[in-house]
Design a protein around this motif. Structure first.
Motif, PDB file in Angstrom:
ATOM      1  N   GLN A  41       0.825  -1.209   0.000  1.00 46.97           N
ATOM      2  CA  GLN A  41       0.000   0.000   0.000  1.00 46.97           C
ATOM      3  C   GLN A  41       0.860   1.260   0.000  1.00 46.97           C
ATOM      4  O   GLN A  41       0.555   2.236  -0.694  1.00 46.97           O
ATOM      5  N   LYS A  49       3.906   1.512  -1.240  1.00 48.71           N
ATOM      6  CA  LYS A  49       4.476   1.640  -2.578  1.00 48.71           C
ATOM      7  C   LYS A  49       3.438   2.164  -3.555  1.00 48.71           C
ATOM      8  O   LYS A  49       3.746   3.008  -4.415  1.00 48.71           O
ATOM      9  N   PHE A  50       2.187   1.706  -3.448  1.00 44.98           N
ATOM     10  CA  PHE A  50       1.132   2.184  -4.341  1.00 44.98           C
ATOM     11  C   PHE A  50       0.876   3.666  -4.125  1.00 44.98           C
ATOM     12  O   PHE A  50       0.675   4.420  -5.084  1.00 44.98           O
ATOM     13  N   ARG A  51       0.853   4.108  -2.862  1.00 49.29           N
ATOM     14  CA  ARG A  51       0.648   5.534  -2.596  1.00 49.29           C
ATOM     15  C   ARG A  51       1.780   6.374  -3.193  1.00 49.29           C
ATOM     16  O   ARG A  51       1.539   7.452  -3.742  1.00 49.29           O
ATOM     17  N   GLN A  59       3.706   5.602  -5.824  1.00 54.19           N
ATOM     18  CA  GLN A  59       3.556   5.624  -7.284  1.00 54.19           C
ATOM     19  C   GLN A  59       2.388   6.499  -7.708  1.00 54.19           C
ATOM     20  O   GLN A  59       2.460   7.214  -8.716  1.00 54.19           O
ATOM     21  N   ALA A  60       1.299   6.469  -6.958  1.00 52.14           N
ATOM     22  CA  ALA A  60       0.151   7.315  -7.291  1.00 52.14           C
ATOM     23  C   ALA A  60       0.496   8.793  -7.148  1.00 52.14           C
ATOM     24  O   ALA A  60       0.099   9.621  -7.973  1.00 52.14           O
TER      25      ALA A  60
END
Length: 364
Positions: free
Chosen positions: A335, A337-339, A341-342
Motif C-alpha cells: 500500500q 508503494k502504491f501511494r 507511485q500514485a
C-alpha cells in the motif's frame, strides 16, 4: 624462460596498474587536469585577438606542446588503469579525440617544414585540423558539469540527452517534408522565380530560409509579379507544418523531459531522506539491516497476543497467526508503494496540465 619471467612480473604489473588507477581517481589529479583545461581555454580565447597572436606566437606554440604532453600523459595513465573500459565513457572519448586532433595539428606542420608532403595538400589538411581547435573548449563543459552547485546545468544537459532520440525523429520528419516541398516547388515555380527555385539545391536553401520566416513575403511578391500568386498556399502549408508544428514539437519534448527530470530529482531526494529516517512500526517495510531485530520484535508481539488470548493455542494455530501478521505487514508495504507511485503519477499529470495552461496563455 619467457613464461617464468612473465609470471614473476605479472603481479608487479597488476600492482602498478592498481596504483595508477588509484592515482587517476584522486581528487588532486582531477583538479590538476581541470586547471590545465581552464588555462588552455584561456589561451585559446587569447589567440582570437590578432595582435596578441602575432606577438605571442612562440609562447602559444610552446604552450600547445605543454598542453599536448599533459593530455597524452592523462590518456596513457587512464588507458593503463581502465584498459578498454576507458573508451566506454563518452567524456573519455571526447578527450581522446581532442588529443588526436592536437597531435595531428602539432605533427603536420613539422612534416610540412621537412618536405614530407606537398605544400597544397598539407596546407589544406592543416586548415581542416585547425577547425577542430574550438572543440578543445568542450572540456570546460565537463568541468562545469562536475560542480555540484550547478544542478540546473546538470539537469539541462540530462534533458538534452533524454530528448535526443525524440528530437532526432522530429528532425528526420522535418527534413523529409523539406525535401518533399523542395521537389514540388522546384517543378511548379522554377520558371516563375528562377532565382529561388531554379535549381533543386537553390529550392532547398530557399525553403530552409523560409523555415526561419525570413523574407517569405518578398518571395511571394516576386512570384506574384510573374503570375504565380497561388504559391501562397504552398508557403502557408509549409510554414504551418515546419515552423508551427514540428518546431513546437521540439520545444514540447524539451519541456516535458525537463519536467520529468525535475520530478525525478525530487523523488530521489525524498528517497534519500527516507533512507535516513526509516519508519519502525510493526507493519512498516523492512530494510536489510533491520530484519533480525524486526523479527525478534514481531515474535515478542506475537507472544503478547497469544498471552492475552483466552484458552490454549496449538503450534499450528500459532504458526498461522504469525503468517497472518506477516501477510498484513506485506500488504501495508505494498500500500505504501502504491501511494508513492500514485503521488508520482499525480505530479506528472499536474505538470503536464501546467505546461498546457502555460502554452495556452502564451498563445493568447
Amino acid at each position: 624462460m619467457l613464461q617464468s619471467v612473465w609470471e614473476k612480473t605479472l603481479p608487479q604489473l597488476l600492482t602498478l596498474r592498481a596504483i595508477i588507477r588509484k592515482f587517476t581517481e584522486l581528487l588532486a589529479f582531477e583538479l590538476f587536469i581541470f586547471t590545465v583545461v581552464g588555462i588552455h581555454t584561456t589561451v585559446l580565447v587569447a589567440q582570437t585577438f590578432a595582435e596578441v597572436q602575432v606577438r605571442g606566437e612562440w609562447f602559444f606554440s610552446a604552450m600547445d606542446a605543454v598542453f599536448l604532453c599533459v593530455y597524452v600523459l592523462e590518456a596513457l595513465l587512464k588507458i593503463i588503469a581502465l584498459d578498454l573500459d576507458y573508451f566506454r565513457n563518452p567524456w573519455n572519448d571526447i578527450d581522446f579525440f581532442i588529443m588526436i586532433m592536437m597531435m595531428l595539428d602539432f605533427v603536420l606542420p613539422l612534416l610540412l617544414s621537412m618536405g614530407q608532403a606537398t605544400h597544397s595538400d598539407a596546407s589544406s589538411l592543416v586548415r581542416v585540423l585547425r577547425v577542430f581547435k574550438g572543440i578543445r573548449a568542450v572540456r570546460v563543459l565537463r568541468l562545469l558539469l562536475t560542480l555540484q552547485i550547478l544542478e540546473n546545468l546538470q539537469e539541462l544537459t540530462s534533458t538534452f540527452a533524454l530528448s535526443g532520440p525524440s528530437i532526432g525523429a522530429i528532425l528526420l520528419l522535418m527534413f523529409t517534408f523539406l525535401f518533399m516541398f523542395s521537389v514540388d516547388t522546384h517543378d511548379l515555380f522554377q520558371s516563375s522565380d528562377p532565382q529561388h527555385f531554379g535549381e533543386l539545391f537553390d529550392t532547398i536553401f530557399t525553403l530552409f530560409q523560409l523555415f526561419t520566416l525570413d523574407d517569405w513575403s518578398f518571395i511571394y511578391l516576386d512570384c506574384v509579379q510573374t503570375g504565380a500568386s497561388y504559391i501562397i498556399f504552398f508557403l502557408m502549408a509549409y510554414i504551418i507544418i515546419e515552423y508551427f508544428t514540428f518546431l513546437n514539437l521540439v520545444i514540447a519534448v524539451l519541456v516535458d523531459n525537463f519536467q520529468l527530470a525535475l520530478i525525478k530529482r525530487q523523488e530521489l531526494q525524498k528517497h534519500h531522506w527516507g533512507k535516513r529516517a526509516p519508519s519502525r512500526g510493526f507493519l512498516s517495510p523492512l530494510t536489510e539491516g533491520q530484519k533480525a531485530t524486526k523479527l525478534e520484535d514481531d515474535e515478542a508481539i506475537l507472544a503478547q497476543l497469544i498471552k492475552n488470548m483466552e484458552g490454549p493455542i496449538t503450534p499450528t494455530e500459532k504458526q498461522l497467526l504469525f503468517t497472518y501478521l506477516q501477510q498484513m505487514a506485506s500488504i501495508e508495504h505494498l500500500q505504501q508503494k502504491f501511494r508513492s507511485q500514485a503521488a508520482t503519477t499525480d505530479k506528472i499529470i499536474d505538470s503536464f496540465f501546467e505546461v498546457g495552461d502555460t502554452s495556452i496563455r502564451y498563445g493568447e
